[in-house]
Design a protein around this motif. Structure first.
Motif, PDB file in Angstrom:
ATOM      1  N   GLN A  83      -1.779   8.955  -2.798  1.00  0.00           N
ATOM      2  CA  GLN A  83      -1.080   9.174  -1.540  1.00  0.00           C
ATOM      3  C   GLN A  83      -1.361   7.998  -0.612  1.00  0.00           C
ATOM      4  OE1 GLN A  83      -2.947  12.783  -0.280  1.00  0.00           O
ATOM      5  NE2 GLN A  83      -1.704  14.075  -1.611  1.00  0.00           N
ATOM      6  N   GLU A 129       6.789   6.969   6.518  1.00  0.00           N
ATOM      7  CA  GLU A 129       5.570   7.424   5.851  1.00  0.00           C
ATOM      8  C   GLU A 129       5.893   8.106   4.521  1.00  0.00           C
ATOM      9  OE1 GLU A 129       1.608  10.082   6.720  1.00  0.00           O
ATOM     10  OE2 GLU A 129       2.603   9.082   8.397  1.00  0.00           O
ATOM     11  N   ASP A 156       4.637   6.725   0.924  1.00  0.00           N
ATOM     12  CA  ASP A 156       3.888   7.670   0.099  1.00  0.00           C
ATOM     13  C   ASP A 156       4.546   7.832  -1.270  1.00  0.00           C
ATOM     14  OD1 ASP A 156       1.548   9.374   0.262  1.00  0.00           O
ATOM     15  OD2 ASP A 156       2.902  11.090   0.184  1.00  0.00           O
ATOM     16  N   ARG A 157       5.858   7.981  -1.279  1.00  0.00           N
ATOM     17  CA  ARG A 157       6.609   8.155  -2.532  1.00  0.00           C
ATOM     18  C   ARG A 157       6.436   6.941  -3.448  1.00  0.00           C
ATOM     19  NH1 ARG A 157      11.045   9.268  -0.241  1.00  0.00           N
ATOM     20  NH2 ARG A 157      11.774   7.125  -0.151  1.00  0.00           N
ATOM     21  N   THR A 188     -11.149  13.518   0.796  1.00  0.00           N
ATOM     22  CA  THR A 188     -10.434  12.432   0.129  1.00  0.00           C
ATOM     23  C   THR A 188     -11.411  11.571  -0.665  1.00  0.00           C
ATOM     24  OG1 THR A 188      -8.813  12.426   1.916  1.00  0.00           O
ATOM     25  CG2 THR A 188      -8.823  10.518   0.467  1.00  0.00           C
ATOM     26  N   GLN A 246       3.205   6.866  -5.308  1.00  0.00           N
ATOM     27  CA  GLN A 246       3.063   7.898  -6.339  1.00  0.00           C
ATOM     28  C   GLN A 246       3.126   7.297  -7.740  1.00  0.00           C
ATOM     29  OE1 GLN A 246       2.160  11.164  -6.062  1.00  0.00           O
ATOM     30  NE2 GLN A 246       1.781  10.525  -3.954  1.00  0.00           N
ATOM     31  N   SER A 258      -2.488   8.030   2.345  1.00  0.00           N
ATOM     32  CA  SER A 258      -3.793   8.190   3.008  1.00  0.00           C
ATOM     33  C   SER A 258      -4.938   7.718   2.106  1.00  0.00           C
ATOM     34  CB  SER A 258      -4.004   9.640   3.436  1.00  0.00           C
ATOM     35  OG  SER A 258      -3.943  10.501   2.330  1.00  0.00           O
ATOM     36  N   GLU A 259      -4.825   7.941   0.796  1.00  0.00           N
ATOM     37  CA  GLU A 259      -5.852   7.472  -0.141  1.00  0.00           C
ATOM     38  C   GLU A 259      -5.812   5.947  -0.253  1.00  0.00           C
ATOM     39  OE1 GLU A 259      -6.034  11.232  -3.215  1.00  0.00           O
ATOM     40  OE2 GLU A 259      -4.357   9.838  -3.364  1.00  0.00           O
TER      41      GLU A 259
END
Length: 166
Positions: free
Chosen positions: A44, A31, A35-36, A81, A39, A46-47
């Motif tokens: 993120q 995860e 996520d990284r 969000t 970026q 989740s977005e």
């Protein structure tokens, strides 16, 4: 029957404990890596997951409560969000088409363009960090295993509890 055995949990064997800890560490590292990589688009995981789900939905719209269940987020977290995504111009909230009582999150054209750009980064990240790290049959077995977990949690009724955790 002793009273202690009735209250004692079924402890994990050393093999089960090893597998469990490998799952925890691996899933958290995965995860973080996904996520990284997102970026680079200033989002993120989740977005991205939210706008990705909207991009696949009929009319690019989903009821907020259904979307919260899909992405396993509380309704309040999803609302926060959604506000961030609205500020970017990627989504908008509208009354439900069917009953006007609920609220739907709708992917805008700008959001559609953004998710298409992000999808390339995301799928490469998923391939590099998960799919290509194992033989295809192991990846398919992982998918089957996680589907079994999802089914068991959903049937037990604890899925609602999970979606309210922030």
């Amino acid at each position: 029957m002793s009273t202690t055995s009735a209250t004692e949990p079924r402890w994990l064997s050393s093999q089960e404990q090893h597998a469990w800890r490998a799952y925890l560490r691996g899933s958290r590292l995965l995860e973080a890596a996904l996520d990284r990589d997102l970026q680079s688009h200033g989002v993120q995981l989740s977005e991205y997951e939210i706008i990705s789900m909207l991009s696949e939905a009929p009319g690019r719209r989903l009821r907020m409560s259904s979307l919260a269940d899909l992405v396993v987020q509380s309704r309040s977290r999803l609302t926060h969000t959604a506000v961030r995504l609205e500020r970017r111009g990627w989504v908008r909230r509208e009354s439900c088409l069917e009953d006007r009582r609920g609220v739907e999150l709708v992917l805008t054209e700008e959001g559609w363009t953004a998710v298409q750009d992000m999808a390339r980064v995301h799928v490469e990240s998923v391939r590099r960090n998960l799919v290509d790290t194992m033989p295809p049959e192991l990846f398919l077995a992982l998918g089957s295993a996680m589907a079994a977990v999802e089914t068991a949690i959903t049937r037990s009724g604890s899925a609602g509890v999970c979606s309210e955790v922030e």
